[in-house]
Design a protein around this motif. Sequence first.
Motif, PDB file in Angstrom:
ATOM      1  N   SER A  24      23.379  11.009  36.363  1.00 46.89           N
ATOM      2  CA  SER A  24      22.539  11.396  35.077  1.00 46.89           C
ATOM      3  C   SER A  24      21.269  11.995  35.326  1.00 46.89           C
ATOM      4  O   SER A  24      20.685  12.474  34.426  1.00 46.89           O
ATOM      5  N   ILE A  25      20.676  11.533  36.591  1.00 45.39           N
ATOM      6  CA  ILE A  25      19.405  11.941  36.789  1.00 45.39           C
ATOM      7  C   ILE A  25      18.949  13.092  37.988  1.00 45.39           C
ATOM      8  O   ILE A  25      18.138  13.140  38.161  1.00 45.39           O
ATOM      9  N   TYR A  26      20.235  13.319  38.724  1.00 45.70           N
ATOM     10  CA  TYR A  26      20.083  13.995  39.939  1.00 45.70           C
ATOM     11  C   TYR A  26      19.740  15.800  39.564  1.00 45.70           C
ATOM     12  O   TYR A  26      19.381  16.184  40.653  1.00 45.70           O
TER      13      TYR A  26
ATOM     14  N   GLU B 239      28.061   4.101  49.628  1.00 48.11           N
ATOM     15  CA  GLU B 239      28.395   5.563  49.162  1.00 48.11           C
ATOM     16  C   GLU B 239      27.388   6.363  49.271  1.00 48.11           C
ATOM     17  O   GLU B 239      25.955   6.036  49.049  1.00 48.11           O
ATOM     18  N   PRO B 240      27.304   7.576  49.397  1.00 46.28           N
ATOM     19  CA  PRO B 240      26.374   8.534  49.575  1.00 46.28           C
ATOM     20  C   PRO B 240      25.592   8.776  48.357  1.00 46.28           C
ATOM     21  O   PRO B 240      26.143   8.955  47.375  1.00 46.28           O
ATOM     22  N   LEU B 241      24.331   8.980  48.422  1.00 43.09           N
ATOM     23  CA  LEU B 241      23.427   9.519  47.233  1.00 43.09           C
ATOM     24  C   LEU B 241      23.666  10.971  47.030  1.00 43.09           C
ATOM     25  O   LEU B 241      23.997  11.708  47.821  1.00 43.09           O
ATOM     26  N   PRO B 242      23.729  11.192  45.776  1.00 42.07           N
ATOM     27  CA  PRO B 242      23.766  12.572  45.239  1.00 42.07           C
ATOM     28  C   PRO B 242      22.546  13.390  45.672  1.00 42.07           C
ATOM     29  O   PRO B 242      21.476  12.765  46.076  1.00 42.07           O
ATOM     30  N   LEU B 243      22.618  14.612  46.004  1.00 37.68           N
ATOM     31  CA  LEU B 243      21.662  15.708  46.356  1.00 37.68           C
ATOM     32  C   LEU B 243      20.655  15.771  45.042  1.00 37.68           C
ATOM     33  O   LEU B 243      21.164  16.256  44.133  1.00 37.68           O
ATOM     34  N   PHE B 244      19.445  15.642  45.053  1.00 38.59           N
ATOM     35  CA  PHE B 244      18.547  15.993  44.073  1.00 38.59           C
ATOM     36  C   PHE B 244      17.933  17.320  44.423  1.00 38.59           C
ATOM     37  O   PHE B 244      16.931  17.668  44.669  1.00 38.59           O
ATOM     38  N   CYS B 245      18.846  18.451  44.015  1.00 43.04           N
ATOM     39  CA  CYS B 245      18.576  19.802  44.556  1.00 43.04           C
ATOM     40  C   CYS B 245      17.510  20.271  43.504  1.00 43.04           C
ATOM     41  O   CYS B 245      16.712  21.370  44.077  1.00 43.04           O
ATOM     42  N   ASN B 246      17.262  19.873  42.580  1.00 43.81           N
ATOM     43  CA  ASN B 246      16.167  20.481  41.577  1.00 43.81           C
ATOM     44  C   ASN B 246      14.688  19.790  42.024  1.00 43.81           C
ATOM     45  O   ASN B 246      13.610  19.983  41.341  1.00 43.81           O
ATOM     46  N   LEU B 247      14.772  18.548  42.465  1.00 40.28           N
ATOM     47  CA  LEU B 247      13.691  18.014  42.612  1.00 40.28           C
ATOM     48  C   LEU B 247      12.569  18.216  43.452  1.00 40.28           C
ATOM     49  O   LEU B 247      12.837  18.677  44.692  1.00 40.28           O
TER      50      LEU B 247
ATOM     51  N   HIS C  84      15.854  12.218  52.417  1.00 40.45           N
ATOM     52  CA  HIS C  84      17.194  13.089  52.877  1.00 40.45           C
ATOM     53  C   HIS C  84      17.989  13.629  51.805  1.00 40.45           C
ATOM     54  O   HIS C  84      18.647  14.648  52.028  1.00 40.45           O
ATOM     55  N   SER C  85      18.064  13.302  50.530  1.00 45.63           N
ATOM     56  CA  SER C  85      18.690  13.603  49.369  1.00 45.63           C
ATOM     57  C   SER C  85      17.712  14.604  48.586  1.00 45.63           C
ATOM     58  O   SER C  85      18.260  14.960  47.362  1.00 45.63           O
ATOM     59  N   CYS C  86      16.681  14.928  49.050  1.00 44.85           N
ATOM     60  CA  CYS C  86      15.658  15.856  48.335  1.00 44.85           C
ATOM     61  C   CYS C  86      15.504  16.983  49.075  1.00 44.85           C
ATOM     62  O   CYS C  86      14.429  17.295  49.614  1.00 44.85           O
ATOM     63  N   PRO C  87      16.667  17.817  49.036  1.00 43.08           N
ATOM     64  CA  PRO C  87      16.221  19.220  50.114  1.00 43.08           C
ATOM     65  C   PRO C  87      15.267  20.160  49.707  1.00 43.08           C
ATOM     66  O   PRO C  87      14.842  21.056  50.524  1.00 43.08           O
ATOM     67  N   ASN C  88      14.900  20.234  48.188  1.00 44.07           N
ATOM     68  CA  ASN C  88      13.807  21.208  48.008  1.00 44.07           C
ATOM     69  C   ASN C  88      12.661  20.490  47.531  1.00 44.07           C
ATOM     70  O   ASN C  88      11.976  20.944  46.823  1.00 44.07           O
ATOM     71  N   LEU C  89      12.315  19.309  48.071  1.00 44.25           N
ATOM     72  CA  LEU C  89      11.130  18.714  47.707  1.00 44.25           C
ATOM     73  C   LEU C  89       9.986  19.419  48.036  1.00 44.25           C
ATOM     74  O   LEU C  89       9.791  19.785  49.312  1.00 44.25           O
TER      75      LEU C  89
END
Length: 477
Positions: A317-319, A341-349, A369-374
């Motif tokens: 709900s927050i990714y 379980e793998p974390l979701p990708l926070f693509c907008n973060l 690692h889950s924040c590809p656009n940080l």
Amino acid sequence: MDEAEEVRVGAKQSGEVDRISHLPDSLLCQVLLFLPTKDVVKSSVLSRRWRDLWKCVPRLDLYGFDFHEEGCYTESGMENCVSFVDRFLSFVDRFLGLHSESCLESVRFSFLGDGNREPDNALIWRWMNTVLDMKVKHIEYSEDARESDESQIPPAIYTCLTLVSLELCGVTMSSPEFVSLPSLRVLDLIYVIFPDDLALETLISGCTALETLNIARSAASAYDKLLVLRVCSQSLLSFTYCQDKEEDFMVDRSVVIDAPRLKFLKLDSHRTASFIIKNSGSLVKVDIDIVFSLSGGSNFDPADLPKRNMIRNFLGSIYLVKDVIISSRTLEVFYDYSRCEPLPLFCNLSSLNVFFAHDSWEMLPNFLHSCPNLKSLVVDLPIYPDPGRIYMIPGPRCVLSSLEYVRIMRPLNGEELETKLVSYILENSPILKKLTLILSAGCGFYRKKGKSVILKELIAIPRLSTSCRVIVSIWEI
């Protein structure tokens, strides 16, 4: 020559411009709106023109101890003059009587007793009913009563058509039969007791224009019976939920949020087991310090499927958010969860602030690692280390391909971890533009090593970005 003319003549003779005397009474009342009532009343001694002006100011802003006078106590501590509480009550009655035929814009007062008597609920009801009849827009009321299941707020509060903001602290509410607050935009409920889950849910849903909701709950309150806090609002933009963290009062409670327009969410509670966020597509920023009731030394159990599902649904709900403020305790829960379980990708973060209550860093690279656009990372560390922690940054290391700005506040006492952290960022950020390191010179580590040595070591760390600037600021504490 009247008094106003005398003031103007005196001002001209002294070469000063008396702008205030030229203002109409209506504008002077607007200026006085920004002052506490006790200061507004003091203005009555300025001149004959100001003598009764305070009676026209449509705002009541009083604190119980405003009526406490020095020298009113004997050696035993008891007052030897009229109780300041009685003076407070008398003034409020007089003020409301003077404004009974007019509209009251704002009411703000704290009813603080003398410690020996309970507030008179009938009196509070009368005051509240009076100001509600006067079409009040803003109410702030704080109570210092002993906890009770007796309501201090009259039911009329639930159907005030003019109320724009309402802040209540330390009071007990009745269960509403009907709620209609069409103008209310800001609602603050600080340690407010409701008789059941439905009462609070009905209040929130009846505020059809609500934009900002702040709720704080006490961990130790014996009268707080809410097990499920439901926030259902079609208009809500900002929601803050805080709860005391005393672990002696650990209770599995739930917060359910259904607010499709919500943009900002702050959750600060270690005692709440479940956070359910529905229709979260509008969320832009979250500030979270939660552990899903795993505090007190308890660890995440991968075999606990309900807990795994709970955390998975919360992450889902927050990714999509763009800005995250997160505590190290929450990161630790997510790190433990990621082992099964793998974390979701926070693509907008694009912006991440991490606040560490301790000095364990093993979970941070995993989340990065889950924040590809940080683009921006701020890390706030404790000044003093925990000697019992094990410092490690597990591999493999990921490339922080989008990171541009990093700021690290109050680094730790330990040389090894500090070097690893800065090295990790500099060696894995190809487009990093600036890394700002704010050190605390009072720590033992900095007393053992000279500042020049520290700066040389930091500057000597290899960096993947050819345009990166490293700025070091040392605080003297």
